[in-house]
Write a protein that holds these residues in place. Sequence first.
Motif, PDB file in Angstrom:
ATOM      1  N   ALA A 167      33.417  12.345 -12.461  1.00  0.00           N
ATOM      2  CA  ALA A 167      33.407  10.881 -12.535  1.00  0.00           C
ATOM      3  C   ALA A 167      32.473  10.340 -13.606  1.00  0.00           C
ATOM      4  CB  ALA A 167      33.012  10.301 -11.178  1.00  0.00           C
ATOM      5  N   ARG A 168      31.451  11.097 -13.979  1.00  0.00           N
ATOM      6  CA  ARG A 168      30.391  10.561 -14.832  1.00  0.00           C
ATOM      7  C   ARG A 168      30.902   9.919 -16.128  1.00  0.00           C
ATOM      8  NH1 ARG A 168      26.890  14.921 -15.036  1.00  0.00           N
ATOM      9  NH2 ARG A 168      26.120  14.337 -12.970  1.00  0.00           N
ATOM     10  N   PRO A 169      31.771  10.575 -16.928  1.00  0.00           N
ATOM     11  CA  PRO A 169      32.216   9.922 -18.168  1.00  0.00           C
ATOM     12  C   PRO A 169      33.038   8.664 -17.915  1.00  0.00           C
ATOM     13  CG  PRO A 169      33.391  11.994 -17.798  1.00  0.00           C
ATOM     14  CD  PRO A 169      32.269  11.954 -16.824  1.00  0.00           C
ATOM     15  N   PHE A 170      33.834   8.652 -16.864  1.00  0.00           N
ATOM     16  CA  PHE A 170      34.602   7.451 -16.530  1.00  0.00           C
ATOM     17  C   PHE A 170      33.665   6.321 -16.112  1.00  0.00           C
ATOM     18  CE2 PHE A 170      37.514  11.005 -15.622  1.00  0.00           C
ATOM     19  CZ  PHE A 170      38.637  10.619 -16.338  1.00  0.00           C
ATOM     20  N   MET A 171      32.631   6.655 -15.359  1.00  0.00           N
ATOM     21  CA  MET A 171      31.664   5.658 -14.919  1.00  0.00           C
ATOM     22  C   MET A 171      30.905   5.078 -16.106  1.00  0.00           C
ATOM     23  SD  MET A 171      30.226   7.737 -11.573  1.00  0.00           S
ATOM     24  CE  MET A 171      28.928   6.541 -11.199  1.00  0.00           C
ATOM     25  N   ARG A 172      30.522   5.946 -17.033  1.00  0.00           N
ATOM     26  CA  ARG A 172      29.775   5.483 -18.209  1.00  0.00           C
ATOM     27  C   ARG A 172      30.615   4.521 -19.044  1.00  0.00           C
ATOM     28  NH1 ARG A 172      28.783  10.134 -20.158  1.00  0.00           N
ATOM     29  NH2 ARG A 172      26.863  10.440 -18.967  1.00  0.00           N
ATOM     30  N   GLU A 173      31.891   4.861 -19.221  1.00  0.00           N
ATOM     31  CA  GLU A 173      32.784   3.997 -20.004  1.00  0.00           C
ATOM     32  C   GLU A 173      32.939   2.631 -19.348  1.00  0.00           C
ATOM     33  OE1 GLU A 173      37.388   3.912 -21.732  1.00  0.00           O
ATOM     34  OE2 GLU A 173      36.667   5.618 -20.534  1.00  0.00           O
ATOM     35  N   LEU A 174      33.134   2.613 -18.027  1.00  0.00           N
ATOM     36  CA  LEU A 174      33.292   1.343 -17.324  1.00  0.00           C
ATOM     37  C   LEU A 174      32.001   0.536 -17.353  1.00  0.00           C
ATOM     38  CD1 LEU A 174      34.971  -0.590 -15.649  1.00  0.00           C
ATOM     39  CD2 LEU A 174      34.349   0.715 -13.602  1.00  0.00           C
ATOM     40  N   ALA A 175      30.857   1.202 -17.221  1.00  0.00           N
ATOM     41  CA  ALA A 175      29.576   0.486 -17.269  1.00  0.00           C
ATOM     42  C   ALA A 175      29.409  -0.257 -18.586  1.00  0.00           C
ATOM     43  CB  ALA A 175      28.428   1.474 -17.064  1.00  0.00           C
ATOM     44  N   LEU A 176      29.826   0.368 -19.676  1.00  0.00           N
ATOM     45  CA  LEU A 176      29.751  -0.281 -20.989  1.00  0.00           C
ATOM     46  C   LEU A 176      30.720  -1.462 -21.065  1.00  0.00           C
ATOM     47  CD1 LEU A 176      29.544   2.876 -23.291  1.00  0.00           C
ATOM     48  CD2 LEU A 176      27.707   1.239 -22.810  1.00  0.00           C
ATOM     49  N   GLN A 177      31.900  -1.309 -20.481  1.00  0.00           N
ATOM     50  CA  GLN A 177      32.890  -2.380 -20.519  1.00  0.00           C
ATOM     51  C   GLN A 177      32.419  -3.613 -19.758  1.00  0.00           C
ATOM     52  OE1 GLN A 177      36.497  -0.732 -18.933  1.00  0.00           O
ATOM     53  NE2 GLN A 177      36.852   0.635 -20.674  1.00  0.00           N
ATOM     54  N   ILE A 178      31.795  -3.419 -18.623  1.00  0.00           N
ATOM     55  CA  ILE A 178      31.412  -4.560 -17.783  1.00  0.00           C
ATOM     56  C   ILE A 178      29.975  -5.012 -18.030  1.00  0.00           C
ATOM     57  CG2 ILE A 178      33.029  -3.834 -16.005  1.00  0.00           C
ATOM     58  CD1 ILE A 178      30.615  -2.883 -14.345  1.00  0.00           C
ATOM     59  N   ARG A 179      29.262  -4.264 -18.877  1.00  0.00           N
ATOM     60  CA  ARG A 179      27.860  -4.575 -19.187  1.00  0.00           C
ATOM     61  C   ARG A 179      27.011  -4.598 -17.919  1.00  0.00           C
ATOM     62  NH1 ARG A 179      28.652  -9.520 -23.587  1.00  0.00           N
ATOM     63  NH2 ARG A 179      30.184  -8.445 -24.893  1.00  0.00           N
ATOM     64  N   GLY A 180      27.242  -3.616 -17.086  1.00  0.00           N
ATOM     65  CA  GLY A 180      26.506  -3.520 -15.829  1.00  0.00           C
ATOM     66  C   GLY A 180      26.314  -2.078 -15.426  1.00  0.00           C
ATOM     67  N   ALA A 181      26.307  -1.824 -14.127  1.00  0.00           N
ATOM     68  CA  ALA A 181      26.091  -0.481 -13.607  1.00  0.00           C
ATOM     69  C   ALA A 181      27.270  -0.058 -12.737  1.00  0.00           C
ATOM     70  CB  ALA A 181      24.809  -0.418 -12.789  1.00  0.00           C
ATOM     71  N   VAL A 182      27.578   1.219 -12.768  1.00  0.00           N
ATOM     72  CA  VAL A 182      28.629   1.791 -11.927  1.00  0.00           C
ATOM     73  C   VAL A 182      28.010   2.943 -11.150  1.00  0.00           C
ATOM     74  CG1 VAL A 182      30.905   2.872 -11.849  1.00  0.00           C
ATOM     75  CG2 VAL A 182      30.386   1.167 -13.616  1.00  0.00           C
ATOM     76  N   SER A 183      28.172   2.924  -9.828  1.00  0.00           N
ATOM     77  CA  SER A 183      27.529   3.924  -8.978  1.00  0.00           C
ATOM     78  C   SER A 183      28.524   4.544  -8.013  1.00  0.00           C
ATOM     79  CB  SER A 183      26.372   3.293  -8.186  1.00  0.00           C
ATOM     80  OG  SER A 183      25.424   2.699  -9.050  1.00  0.00           O
ATOM     81  N   LEU A 184      28.149   5.694  -7.497  1.00  0.00           N
ATOM     82  CA  LEU A 184      28.940   6.412  -6.498  1.00  0.00           C
ATOM     83  C   LEU A 184      28.040   6.684  -5.308  1.00  0.00           C
ATOM     84  CD1 LEU A 184      31.515   7.993  -5.658  1.00  0.00           C
ATOM     85  CD2 LEU A 184      30.569   9.966  -6.882  1.00  0.00           C
ATOM     86  N   GLY A 185      28.529   6.410  -4.098  1.00  0.00           N
ATOM     87  CA  GLY A 185      27.679   6.582  -2.928  1.00  0.00           C
ATOM     88  C   GLY A 185      28.418   7.106  -1.722  1.00  0.00           C
ATOM     89  N   MET A 186      27.647   7.517  -0.722  1.00  0.00           N
ATOM     90  CA  MET A 186      28.186   8.019   0.544  1.00  0.00           C
ATOM     91  C   MET A 186      27.329   7.475   1.682  1.00  0.00           C
ATOM     92  SD  MET A 186      26.852  11.967   0.129  1.00  0.00           S
ATOM     93  CE  MET A 186      27.503  12.532   1.697  1.00  0.00           C
ATOM     94  N   ARG A 187      27.882   7.468   2.873  1.00  0.00           N
ATOM     95  CA  ARG A 187      27.157   6.906   4.021  1.00  0.00           C
ATOM     96  C   ARG A 187      26.262   7.950   4.661  1.00  0.00           C
ATOM     97  NH1 ARG A 187      28.846   6.721   9.692  1.00  0.00           N
ATOM     98  NH2 ARG A 187      27.445   5.301  10.817  1.00  0.00           N
ATOM     99  N   ASP A 188      25.080   7.490   5.088  1.00  0.00           N
ATOM    100  CA  ASP A 188      24.172   8.301   5.888  1.00  0.00           C
ATOM    101  C   ASP A 188      23.620   7.409   6.990  1.00  0.00           C
ATOM    102  OD1 ASP A 188      22.421  10.254   6.868  1.00  0.00           O
ATOM    103  OD2 ASP A 188      20.815   9.628   5.511  1.00  0.00           O
ATOM    104  N   GLY A 189      24.242   7.427   8.137  1.00  0.00           N
ATOM    105  CA  GLY A 189      23.783   6.602   9.252  1.00  0.00           C
ATOM    106  C   GLY A 189      23.911   5.117   8.968  1.00  0.00           C
TER     107      GLY A 189
END
Length: 273
Positions: A94-116
């Motif tokens: 996912a990292r290269p896709f996330m980096r490309e989108l972050a540049l497009q939206i001028r923000g941050a793109v993150s990936l997460g999972m639930r823990d409690g």
Amino acid sequence: MFVLPDDDDRQFAVTLARGLEMLRCFLPGERMLANRDFVERTGLSKATVSRLAYTLTELGYLRHDVEARKYRLGGGVLSMGYPLLAGMRIRQIARPFMRELALQIRGAVSLGMRDGMNMVYIESCSADKRSDTRPDVGAVHPVLRLAMGRAWLAGVGPEEREVALNQLRVGVPDQWQRYRPQLDQAMRDFAELGACFSHGDMQKNIYGIAVPLSAPVDSETLVFNCAVMDHTPQARALLDDVAPRLIAMIANVESAAGLRQTVTTTPPRYPRR
């Protein structure tokens, strides 16, 4: 507060659970905790806390500061979590896709999972490394306050969702009461638009847009999240474009990971909110 299971589960190791609960007492920004802090946060007796703290220190999960008479997390905690991150192939995909989108939206793109009661960030990319919208890997934030957490709840099956909702009602009643309207709206948004949203619930002036992967990865429901500051140029105009771009990015990640057959090269049509 440490709570035993409701049913008489003979397989449940209470002592182990209490030790792990003590490790969870540390909050972001807290370097050290005293025995009284553990007592207050777990509800365990002083004697139990003292015995568990000694054992965790001997195992390397806590370190004891003799002068301060307090404990800090030890290297054992970090080394225990690293194999999980290293084994998540989806992060590298996912990292290269996330980096490309972050540049497009001028923000941050993150990936997460639930823990409690929390969502844990396992990958993050930003258009600006100094940006306040980019969380550290390993950062935890409450499920109910995040677009990411709401998208997790929207994306899992009914039975898993109901279990999680019951845990949230009991475990964080103040958050449940405060953010229930936003959660209800997020469920409607996900059903209609395929994405969940937040604005200022976690951090002032931050828009959050989140979408879960369509299939579990290693039995985990993972969620991608975009964060855009609302006082940056074009931030508000970008919002109508961020969700479809995020959906398209996820389709490409899923295709690269072998989770789907087709590749999406252009964002899907997306109704205005």
